[in-house]
Motif scaffolding. Sequence first.
Motif, PDB file in Angstrom:
ATOM      1  N   LYS A   1       0.835  -1.207   0.000  1.00  0.00           N
ATOM      2  CA  LYS A   1       0.000   0.000   0.000  1.00  0.00           C
ATOM      3  C   LYS A   1       0.865   1.251   0.000  1.00  0.00           C
ATOM      4  N   GLU A   2       1.905   1.252   0.815  1.00  0.00           N
ATOM      5  CA  GLU A   2       2.768   2.427   0.891  1.00  0.00           C
ATOM      6  C   GLU A   2       3.477   2.660  -0.444  1.00  0.00           C
ATOM      7  N   LEU A   3       3.894   1.578  -1.085  1.00  0.00           N
ATOM      8  CA  LEU A   3       4.563   1.722  -2.379  1.00  0.00           C
ATOM      9  C   LEU A   3       3.634   2.352  -3.393  1.00  0.00           C
ATOM     10  N   ILE A   4       2.413   1.843  -3.456  1.00  0.00           N
ATOM     11  CA  ILE A   4       1.450   2.364  -4.427  1.00  0.00           C
ATOM     12  C   ILE A   4       1.146   3.828  -4.133  1.00  0.00           C
ATOM     13  N   GLU A   5       0.982   4.121  -2.857  1.00  0.00           N
ATOM     14  CA  GLU A   5       0.686   5.503  -2.495  1.00  0.00           C
ATOM     15  C   GLU A   5       1.865   6.437  -2.777  1.00  0.00           C
ATOM     16  N   SER A   6       3.071   5.845  -2.828  1.00  0.00           N
ATOM     17  CA  SER A   6       4.248   6.668  -3.131  1.00  0.00           C
ATOM     18  C   SER A   6       4.472   6.769  -4.635  1.00  0.00           C
ATOM     19  N   GLY A   7       3.549   6.205  -5.406  1.00  0.00           N
ATOM     20  CA  GLY A   7       3.679   6.297  -6.847  1.00  0.00           C
ATOM     21  C   GLY A   7       4.570   5.235  -7.474  1.00  0.00           C
ATOM     22  N   LYS A   8       4.995   4.271  -6.669  1.00  0.00           N
ATOM     23  CA  LYS A   8       5.786   3.176  -7.249  1.00  0.00           C
ATOM     24  C   LYS A   8       4.846   2.149  -7.868  1.00  0.00           C
TER      25      LYS A   8
ATOM     26  N   PRO B   1      -1.473  -5.530  -6.837  1.00  0.00           N
ATOM     27  CA  PRO B   1      -1.445  -6.845  -7.482  1.00  0.00           C
ATOM     28  C   PRO B   1      -1.478  -7.947  -6.431  1.00  0.00           C
ATOM     29  N   SER B   2      -1.915  -9.125  -6.844  1.00  0.00           N
ATOM     30  CA  SER B   2      -1.962 -10.237  -5.894  1.00  0.00           C
ATOM     31  C   SER B   2      -0.547 -10.539  -5.417  1.00  0.00           C
ATOM     32  N   LEU B   3      -0.451 -10.983  -4.190  1.00  0.00           N
ATOM     33  CA  LEU B   3       0.847 -11.056  -3.521  1.00  0.00           C
ATOM     34  C   LEU B   3       1.524 -12.429  -3.599  1.00  0.00           C
ATOM     35  N   THR B   4       2.731 -12.450  -4.114  1.00  0.00           N
ATOM     36  CA  THR B   4       3.557 -13.650  -4.048  1.00  0.00           C
ATOM     37  C   THR B   4       3.915 -13.890  -2.583  1.00  0.00           C
ATOM     38  N   SER B   5       3.867 -15.140  -2.159  1.00  0.00           N
ATOM     39  CA  SER B   5       4.079 -15.387  -0.733  1.00  0.00           C
ATOM     40  C   SER B   5       4.685 -16.758  -0.472  1.00  0.00           C
ATOM     41  N   ILE B   6       5.218 -16.911   0.720  1.00  0.00           N
ATOM     42  CA  ILE B   6       5.710 -18.226   1.141  1.00  0.00           C
ATOM     43  C   ILE B   6       4.565 -18.926   1.861  1.00  0.00           C
ATOM     44  N   HIS B   7       4.204 -20.078   1.360  1.00  0.00           N
ATOM     45  CA  HIS B   7       3.069 -20.804   1.937  1.00  0.00           C
ATOM     46  C   HIS B   7       3.430 -21.453   3.266  1.00  0.00           C
ATOM     47  N   TYR B   8       2.582 -21.208   4.222  1.00  0.00           N
ATOM     48  CA  TYR B   8       2.759 -21.747   5.565  1.00  0.00           C
ATOM     49  C   TYR B   8       1.705 -22.839   5.733  1.00  0.00           C
ATOM     50  N   PRO B   9       2.083 -24.091   5.774  1.00  0.00           N
ATOM     51  CA  PRO B   9       1.088 -25.173   5.750  1.00  0.00           C
ATOM     52  C   PRO B   9       0.430 -25.374   7.117  1.00  0.00           C
ATOM     53  N   PHE B  10      -0.428 -24.425   7.465  1.00  0.00           N
ATOM     54  CA  PHE B  10      -1.091 -24.483   8.758  1.00  0.00           C
ATOM     55  C   PHE B  10      -1.886 -25.779   8.934  1.00  0.00           C
ATOM     56  N   ASP B  11      -2.550 -26.192   7.866  1.00  0.00           N
ATOM     57  CA  ASP B  11      -3.385 -27.385   7.973  1.00  0.00           C
ATOM     58  C   ASP B  11      -2.567 -28.588   8.418  1.00  0.00           C
ATOM     59  N   GLU B  12      -1.463 -28.768   7.731  1.00  0.00           N
ATOM     60  CA  GLU B  12      -0.587 -29.897   8.048  1.00  0.00           C
ATOM     61  C   GLU B  12      -0.092 -29.814   9.494  1.00  0.00           C
TER      62      GLU B  12
END
Lengths: 333, 333
Positions: A254-261, A283-294
């Motif tokens: 959010k801060e990046l977008i608000e800063s015009g990046k 944009p949708s966020l790339t992330s490291i999946h944390y397998p909470f279910d497992e």
Amino acid sequence: MASIRDVARLAGVSVTTVSRVINDRGEVDERTRARVRDAIDKLEYKPNLVAKGLRGKRGNIIGLVVPEVMDHAFTSIVNFTMEAAHEKGFNVILGSTHNDPDVEAKFIDDLIRRNVNGIVFSRVSDESRVLRILGKTQMPIVVIDRTLEKEGIQSVVLDNYDAGRLAARHLVELGHKSVTCVTGPQKIALCRERLKGFREAVQESGIELEDECIFEGNFKFASGKDAVRFFLGRDCRVSAIWAQNDMMAFGALKELIESGKRVPEDISVIGMDNLSFCEMVTPSLTSIHYPFDEMCRKAVETIIALNDKEKPESTMVLIEPSLVKRDSTAPVP
Amino acid sequence: MASIRDVARLAGVSVTTVSRVINDRGEVDERTRARVRDAIDKLEYKPNLVAKGLRGKRGNIIGLVVPEVMDHAFTSIVNFTMEAAHEKGFNVILGSTHNDPDVEAKFIDDLIRRNVNGIVFSRVSDESRVLRILGKTQMPIVVIDRTLEKEGIQSVVLDNYDAGRLAARHLVELGHKSVTCVTGPQKIALCRERLKGFREAVQESGIELEDECIFEGNFKFASGKDAVRFFLGRDCRVSAIWAQNDMMAFGALKELIESGKRVPEDISVIGMDNLSFCEMVTPSLTSIHYPFDEMCRKAVETIIALNDKEKPESTMVLIEPSLVKRDSTAPVP
DNA sequence: ATGAAAGCGCTAACAC
DNA sequence: GTGTTAGCGCTTTCAT
């Protein structure tokens, strides 16, 4: 509410016999069994679980203690732990401690006094009092997200070092040379682990990770924004940011977008936890999946094993994270 | 675990006396009281809550049943209900039903068999079986977010009609003439109420709300996206969208941005629930605030009153929503 | 002011 | 196969 005695009376048998047909234990004549069944139906009898628990010393309840239900990562833990518990026929008593050791202690106390079958913890505080209680009780305990090896307590933890490596390698493979990291509180071991993995993987590719490219946050949205302001302020030529959890990544975004990046054209962002919201931001966020279910499933299984006096093979179960690529990361132009 | 008998033995008194000092009931000599206190400390004795519950017929537990813990609105309900319960000295057993009437029934059953002090429900299903169980039991029941007047069950509900009016008036005051609405499932009464309030307030300002400006969603993110595609597809000159919950508003927001629309310059979006994520998306989302804290507190208080055999004044408590203005709504250019 | 004893609803030895 | 009985840990008459 009809009791077992009412059933016995109506069926013209003893309570023992009723108990036998309820629990399918011991031999009971087909005819009497039928009579008892009839009586049970007629009275809509349901065995009282409190009495059962008192007598049997265990009432088929699992205690679950988290710092904050509203924190999305913990919401997942609540959800999956309940799911696993319900599948195995347990109810769960939930507690939210707000990281207050007093509340934690009070809660453990309640659970012990309720003869629960075990307690699943997430992120116990460091308070020695709590640790002491945990170390002393006979209660089966499993800690998620933290190791308590000294006290010989079972734990299920993510391979946080690997999580850091995954994030770093993804960015490096995209050609990024100016990477930064927004960490959680450095007094939390898992944050240090994540940073270590990140740093080592970055360095392996010949890039140095300057201290000024690391910002210590507090896992909250606002500190993601703070981090971006910090990075952009010193204008340290950043082309990619890894935040050690998604909330901070959302803040950074959010801060990046608000800063015009533009993300990912100007700067790539990658988070961690893989919350459902990753797909909802733009944009949708790339992330490291944390397998909470497992992890939660494993935790519940361990509690049950401990209940059956099984000595678990190892005192710590390690779970592997993975990368989920979305739209917030891209090659350097 | 030391029991009351151990304490009695060590203090050289009867269990009755110990019980008296624990519960501050009846007169006990200062000296014996002191002896008992000592014994309690020495043995670190804590009264067993299961036994207490069995004997007293109530164990200081409140049951909480929601359809889906991971749905953010319900996460709030879990959080605040727990908070209120803990303040009053209750533990809470939580259940997530996935809207499955079988699971609902099983859960109610468990809670009754555990002699809980009461059950807080959110959005019970329509299944007659469940309703029948609820109507029949003596168990104190409070339903959040739904009225069950016919069965004479207490409920705490939002003024959904007013919520619709608030949203409409905000848009109208900004000068919008082409407003649209993304509703929840129309078979749910509260969704119809919201739409009714919205429609009437819009019409009062002289604007007609065409049927084709209404899209029936399912409260999920994806249906917010669907709605926008629907509206833009028929190119029906939309300048403002009210989504009946935030998740759908987030979906609408994302789809709009991906379609090259600017929010709020081209189109205003307003949600409902006022989830914390409203502040995290870009632009931040204007929303109708849903006072979960107030409702949950009220629900717990009602359970307790019901426990004390107080007949509550009214069978339904109505809670008022409010508008929270953020960056996703603006005047028409 | 204190205690003995019954009982909450259930299970599990132990008889028969 | 079925019943009798004791007991889980506590509260609560009812005596004393």
